[in-house]
Structures are given as C-alpha cells and as structure tokens.
Enzyme design. Sequence first.
Site, PDB file in Angstrom:
ATOM      1  N   GLU A 294      10.795  -8.921 -25.204  1.00 28.73           N
ATOM      2  CA  GLU A 294      11.168  -9.174 -23.811  1.00 28.73           C
ATOM      3  C   GLU A 294      11.404 -10.679 -23.691  1.00 28.73           C
ATOM      4  O   GLU A 294      10.623 -11.481 -24.203  1.00 28.73           O
ATOM      5  CB  GLU A 294      10.036  -8.744 -22.865  1.00 28.73           C
ATOM      6  CG  GLU A 294       9.787  -7.248 -22.867  1.00 28.73           C
ATOM      7  CD  GLU A 294      10.995  -6.461 -22.352  1.00 28.73           C
ATOM      8  OE1 GLU A 294      11.675  -6.947 -21.421  1.00 28.73           O
ATOM      9  OE2 GLU A 294      11.260  -5.365 -22.892  1.00 28.73           O
TER      10      GLU A 294
ATOM     11  N   THR B 134      15.049 -26.512 -37.914  1.00 25.46           N
ATOM     12  CA  THR B 134      15.793 -27.087 -39.048  1.00 25.46           C
ATOM     13  C   THR B 134      16.905 -28.011 -38.511  1.00 25.46           C
ATOM     14  O   THR B 134      17.220 -29.027 -39.126  1.00 25.46           O
ATOM     15  CB  THR B 134      16.414 -25.985 -39.945  1.00 25.46           C
ATOM     16  OG1 THR B 134      17.063 -25.018 -39.117  1.00 25.46           O
ATOM     17  CG2 THR B 134      15.378 -25.276 -40.786  1.00 25.46           C
TER      18      THR B 134
ATOM     19  N   ARG C 177      19.748 -19.661 -24.629  1.00 22.75           N
ATOM     20  CA  ARG C 177      20.066 -19.459 -26.044  1.00 22.75           C
ATOM     21  C   ARG C 177      18.788 -19.369 -26.884  1.00 22.75           C
ATOM     22  O   ARG C 177      17.709 -19.722 -26.442  1.00 22.75           O
ATOM     23  CB  ARG C 177      20.994 -20.562 -26.557  1.00 22.75           C
ATOM     24  CG  ARG C 177      20.490 -21.962 -26.334  1.00 22.75           C
ATOM     25  CD  ARG C 177      21.452 -23.002 -26.951  1.00 22.75           C
ATOM     26  NE  ARG C 177      21.080 -24.348 -26.556  1.00 22.75           N
ATOM     27  CZ  ARG C 177      21.707 -25.056 -25.619  1.00 22.75           C
ATOM     28  NH1 ARG C 177      22.764 -24.578 -24.995  1.00 22.75           N
ATOM     29  NH2 ARG C 177      21.282 -26.280 -25.306  1.00 22.75           N
TER      30      ARG C 177
ATOM     31  N   ARG D 251      11.351 -19.132 -23.021  1.00 22.57           N
ATOM     32  CA  ARG D 251      12.008 -20.420 -23.261  1.00 22.57           C
ATOM     33  C   ARG D 251      11.929 -21.240 -21.984  1.00 22.57           C
ATOM     34  O   ARG D 251      12.301 -20.752 -20.912  1.00 22.57           O
ATOM     35  CB  ARG D 251      13.469 -20.258 -23.688  1.00 22.57           C
ATOM     36  CG  ARG D 251      14.118 -21.625 -23.970  1.00 22.57           C
ATOM     37  CD  ARG D 251      15.471 -21.559 -24.641  1.00 22.57           C
ATOM     38  NE  ARG D 251      15.862 -22.925 -25.036  1.00 22.57           N
ATOM     39  CZ  ARG D 251      16.589 -23.239 -26.087  1.00 22.57           C
ATOM     40  NH1 ARG D 251      17.045 -22.293 -26.879  1.00 22.57           N
ATOM     41  NH2 ARG D 251      16.892 -24.493 -26.356  1.00 22.57           N
TER      42      ARG D 251
ATOM     43  N   SER E 187      18.691 -20.656 -30.175  1.00 23.45           N
ATOM     44  CA  SER E 187      18.564 -21.848 -31.034  1.00 23.45           C
ATOM     45  C   SER E 187      17.910 -21.567 -32.393  1.00 23.45           C
ATOM     46  O   SER E 187      17.024 -22.308 -32.835  1.00 23.45           O
ATOM     47  CB  SER E 187      17.821 -22.969 -30.292  1.00 23.45           C
ATOM     48  OG  SER E 187      18.474 -23.291 -29.087  1.00 23.45           O
TER      49      SER E 187
ATOM     50  N   ASP F 272      11.053 -26.212 -24.719  1.00 25.81           N
ATOM     51  CA  ASP F 272      12.223 -27.087 -24.579  1.00 25.81           C
ATOM     52  C   ASP F 272      12.147 -27.899 -23.286  1.00 25.81           C
ATOM     53  O   ASP F 272      11.562 -27.453 -22.303  1.00 25.81           O
ATOM     54  CB  ASP F 272      13.498 -26.219 -24.609  1.00 25.81           C
ATOM     55  CG  ASP F 272      14.742 -27.044 -24.879  1.00 25.81           C
ATOM     56  OD1 ASP F 272      14.619 -28.188 -25.365  1.00 25.81           O
ATOM     57  OD2 ASP F 272      15.857 -26.547 -24.596  1.00 25.81           O
ATOM     58  N   GLY F 273      12.767 -29.066 -23.302  1.00 28.18           N
ATOM     59  CA  GLY F 273      12.908 -29.857 -22.081  1.00 28.18           C
ATOM     60  C   GLY F 273      12.116 -31.160 -22.036  1.00 28.18           C
ATOM     61  O   GLY F 273      12.073 -31.819 -20.996  1.00 28.18           O
TER      62      GLY F 273
ATOM     63  N   GLY G  44      12.788 -34.005 -23.499  1.00 32.96           N
ATOM     64  CA  GLY G  44      13.697 -35.148 -23.339  1.00 32.96           C
ATOM     65  C   GLY G  44      14.173 -35.277 -21.904  1.00 32.96           C
ATOM     66  O   GLY G  44      14.186 -36.375 -21.328  1.00 32.96           O
TER      67      GLY G  44
ATOM     68  N   ASN H 272      16.673 -29.814 -35.832  1.00 32.43           N
ATOM     69  CA  ASN H 272      16.096 -31.036 -35.257  1.00 32.43           C
ATOM     70  C   ASN H 272      16.055 -32.200 -36.260  1.00 32.43           C
ATOM     71  O   ASN H 272      15.884 -33.358 -35.862  1.00 32.43           O
ATOM     72  CB  ASN H 272      14.686 -30.776 -34.699  1.00 32.43           C
ATOM     73  CG  ASN H 272      14.670 -29.936 -33.430  1.00 32.43           C
ATOM     74  OD1 ASN H 272      13.708 -29.213 -33.165  1.00 32.43           O
ATOM     75  ND2 ASN H 272      15.722 -30.010 -32.625  1.00 32.43           N
TER      76      ASN H 272
ATOM     77  N   TRP I 106      12.672 -34.153 -19.255  1.00 31.41           N
ATOM     78  CA  TRP I 106      11.524 -34.560 -18.418  1.00 31.41           C
ATOM     79  C   TRP I 106      11.395 -36.080 -18.416  1.00 31.41           C
ATOM     80  O   TRP I 106      11.207 -36.693 -17.372  1.00 31.41           O
ATOM     81  CB  TRP I 106      10.249 -33.905 -18.979  1.00 31.41           C
ATOM     82  CG  TRP I 106       9.013 -34.167 -18.181  1.00 31.41           C
ATOM     83  CD1 TRP I 106       8.504 -33.396 -17.168  1.00 31.41           C
ATOM     84  CD2 TRP I 106       8.118 -35.289 -18.321  1.00 31.41           C
ATOM     85  NE1 TRP I 106       7.350 -33.968 -16.682  1.00 31.41           N
ATOM     86  CE2 TRP I 106       7.095 -35.126 -17.364  1.00 31.41           C
ATOM     87  CE3 TRP I 106       8.089 -36.410 -19.161  1.00 31.41           C
ATOM     88  CZ2 TRP I 106       6.046 -36.031 -17.222  1.00 31.41           C
ATOM     89  CZ3 TRP I 106       7.046 -37.327 -19.015  1.00 31.41           C
ATOM     90  CH2 TRP I 106       6.040 -37.135 -18.056  1.00 31.41           C
TER      91      TRP I 106
HETATM   92  C1  IPE Z   1      14.941 -25.659 -29.812  1.00 32.03           C
HETATM   93  O1  IPE Z   1      15.187 -26.674 -28.924  1.00 32.03           O
HETATM   94  C2  IPE Z   1      13.988 -26.125 -30.873  1.00 32.03           C
HETATM   95  C3  IPE Z   1      12.628 -26.389 -30.430  1.00 32.03           C
HETATM   96  C4  IPE Z   1      12.133 -26.159 -29.232  1.00 32.03           C
HETATM   97  C5  IPE Z   1      11.761 -26.937 -31.440  1.00 32.03           C
HETATM   98  P1  IPE Z   1      16.440 -27.636 -29.094  1.00 32.03           P
HETATM   99  O2  IPE Z   1      16.431 -28.564 -27.929  1.00 32.03           O
HETATM  100  O3  IPE Z   1      16.427 -28.248 -30.442  1.00 32.03           O
HETATM  101  O4  IPE Z   1      17.651 -26.615 -29.036  1.00 32.03           O
HETATM  102  P2  IPE Z   1      19.129 -26.772 -28.490  1.00 32.03           P
HETATM  103  O5  IPE Z   1      19.651 -28.047 -29.059  1.00 32.03           O
HETATM  104  O6  IPE Z   1      19.050 -26.803 -27.007  1.00 32.03           O
HETATM  105  O7  IPE Z   1      19.814 -25.556 -28.994  1.00 32.03           O
HETATM  106  C1  IPE Z   2      11.826 -29.860 -27.052  1.00 28.13           C
HETATM  107  O1  IPE Z   2      12.317 -30.800 -26.179  1.00 28.13           O
HETATM  108  C2  IPE Z   2      11.090 -30.477 -28.218  1.00 28.13           C
HETATM  109  C3  IPE Z   2      11.809 -30.394 -29.497  1.00 28.13           C
HETATM  110  C4  IPE Z   2      12.930 -29.787 -29.712  1.00 28.13           C
HETATM  111  C5  IPE Z   2      11.181 -31.041 -30.634  1.00 28.13           C
HETATM  112  P1  IPE Z   2      13.716 -31.527 -26.398  1.00 28.13           P
HETATM  113  O2  IPE Z   2      13.454 -32.791 -27.138  1.00 28.13           O
HETATM  114  O3  IPE Z   2      14.700 -30.631 -27.010  1.00 28.13           O
HETATM  115  O4  IPE Z   2      14.109 -31.851 -24.898  1.00 28.13           O
HETATM  116  P2  IPE Z   2      15.555 -31.777 -24.238  1.00 28.13           P
HETATM  117  O5  IPE Z   2      16.120 -30.446 -24.545  1.00 28.13           O
HETATM  118  O6  IPE Z   2      16.350 -32.896 -24.827  1.00 28.13           O
HETATM  119  O7  IPE Z   2      15.282 -31.955 -22.778  1.00 28.13           O
HETATM  120 MG    MG Z   3      16.067 -29.340 -26.225  1.00 33.25          MG
END
Ligand code: IPE
Ligand code: IPE
Ligand code: MG
Length: 250
Positions: A214, A73, A201, A195, A203, A27-28, A30, A75, A32
């Site tokens: 763990e 799902t 969370r 994570r 997710s 995650d992260g 976006g 996404n 970044w």
């Molecule tokens: C979880 O990340 C799904 C993936 C890493 C593919 P999200 O960014 O979609 O989850 P939320 O929105 O923070 O719960």
């Molecule tokens: C994880 O990064 C990639 C996917 C869920 C596909 P995000 O796109 O969720 O990045 P943030 O959470 O918006 O930073």
């Molecule tokens: Mg995310």
Amino acid sequence: MNSSDDFAAEAGLDPARLPAHVAIIMDGNGRWAKKRMLNRVKGHEKGADTVRMAVRASRELGIAALTLYAFSTENWQRPETEISALMTLLKRFLKSEKQEMLDNNIRLNVIGEMERLPGSVTSLLEETMQASENNSGMVLNLALSYGARSEIVRMVRQLSALVAAGTLSPEAIDEKMVSNHLYTRDIPDPDLLIRTSGEMRISNFLLWQIAYSEIHITDTLWPDFNREEFIEILKDYQGRDRRFGNVKTP
Ligand code: IPE
Ligand code: IPE
Ligand code: MG
C-alpha cells in the site's frame, strides 16, 4: 496484551492489523533547509531526528520491520561535500543510537552495496549489526547505497552462476528463489510504503518487494514528519481494502 499492543490501542490502532513491514522513502531534507535559507546539510541533520522518532515509534507500536531509504545508488552523484556530510551524520547516528537499539531489542540490518561505503561507516555498521544480531523485537533495515535495479542484477548474477555451474536448473527458479536472493531475503515484503515530500515516484526503491505494498505519499517534508502523522498514516492503512487481485467472497 503486551506493551506494544497497549501503545497501538492507545493510538487508536488495531494492534492485530498493523503492517508487519513499513518502508519509508525519507525525502525533502534539502527543501526543508532551502525554505529556511539554510545549507542542505542542516536539513539532513534535522532529518536524523525524524529517523530517531520513526524507529522509536515503530518499535513502541509493535511494527516488526522498518526499512528506511537513507542513501540511494543515484545519490552518489551528489556533490562530494553533501555525501561526506551524510556519511558523518550516519556515523553520528550509529554511535548515538547503538545503545538504544540494544536496549530495545532492535536488530540492525543493511540493504545495499555496503562495500561502496567508506570504511569508517562500514566498521560501525558491522559492529552494530553484530552486537544486535540476536535481537528480535524489530528489524531496522537501513537502505544504504541501495538501488533496486542493482539488487536485481546482483540476484540474476547469483542465480545464473549456479545455473552455469550446473547446480541449478532454470525451471527450478521461482518467485521464492528470486526473493531469497535479494538483500531483503529474511524480511517479508513491505505492507506499507510511505514517501514524504510529495514526489510521486519510487526512485529505484524495492521494485520487486513493493509489488503489493500500500502506498502513501505525504507532502510533509521529512524533517517535519512527526509521530502524529505517522500514526494517522497507519490508521489510513488499516482502513484500506487489500484485495491482492481477488474479489471478496460473500
Ligand atoms: C530518494 O530520494 C532516495 C532517498 C530518500 C535516499 P531522492 O531525493 O534521491 O530521489 P529523487 O531524486 O527525487 O528521485
Ligand atoms: C532526502 O532528502 C535525503 C536523501 C536523499 C539522502 P533530499 O536531500 O533528497 O531532499 P530534497 O529532495 O532535495 O528536498
Ligand atoms: Mg530528494
């Protein structure tokens, strides 16, 4: 010692106590990109490099299974343009990494609703899964259009169809049978769930399978996650006391 043992020992890890299965919520991406005033897609592009690092490091260290949450799902609710950029990146990843997976004895597996993915993605996935099906060095599970609740619904439907047909009695359903009807049936439950980007969370990831995993949450955004931090997390894991509800016998 085999070469993975050497790698693990050099990294300061006990090769005998590595997690057999590591699952990662990547995650992260976006955030970044946002920090750099870039389009979110740039974050996903940089994140793909981290995926390569994580696969390579896991294989070198001797981790038997790596599961990466790449697309949930939920996404599917994202803008069409972001979804299609993610699918394009996935295709690029599969094309560029296929040979390396084959050379390194890695088996590719997909967990999730593969039928919902675009045909061009599915065919590349199928091709790579087939080419790597006999590989035994490590299994790379890509969670694509994956949601734990949908996985559980699918399992309930399969078992109830057997009950309705009279071939399964409800009393015969046990935890093993439930596990065997999930996408992860051939893979042991994750020992370690990581994570990135700090959200506390799950997710909708592997709800059944992480019952005793763990958990390690790092604030690092996925594109910034590196091998050194991965190894530090594995060291931290090796320092944990996994009691599984039991008490230590003196
Ligand atoms: C979880 O990340 C799904 C993936 C890493 C593919 P999200 O960014 O979609 O989850 P939320 O929105 O923070 O719960
Ligand atoms: C994880 O990064 C990639 C996917 C869920 C596909 P995000 O796109 O969720 O990045 P943030 O959470 O918006 O930073
Ligand atoms: Mg995310």
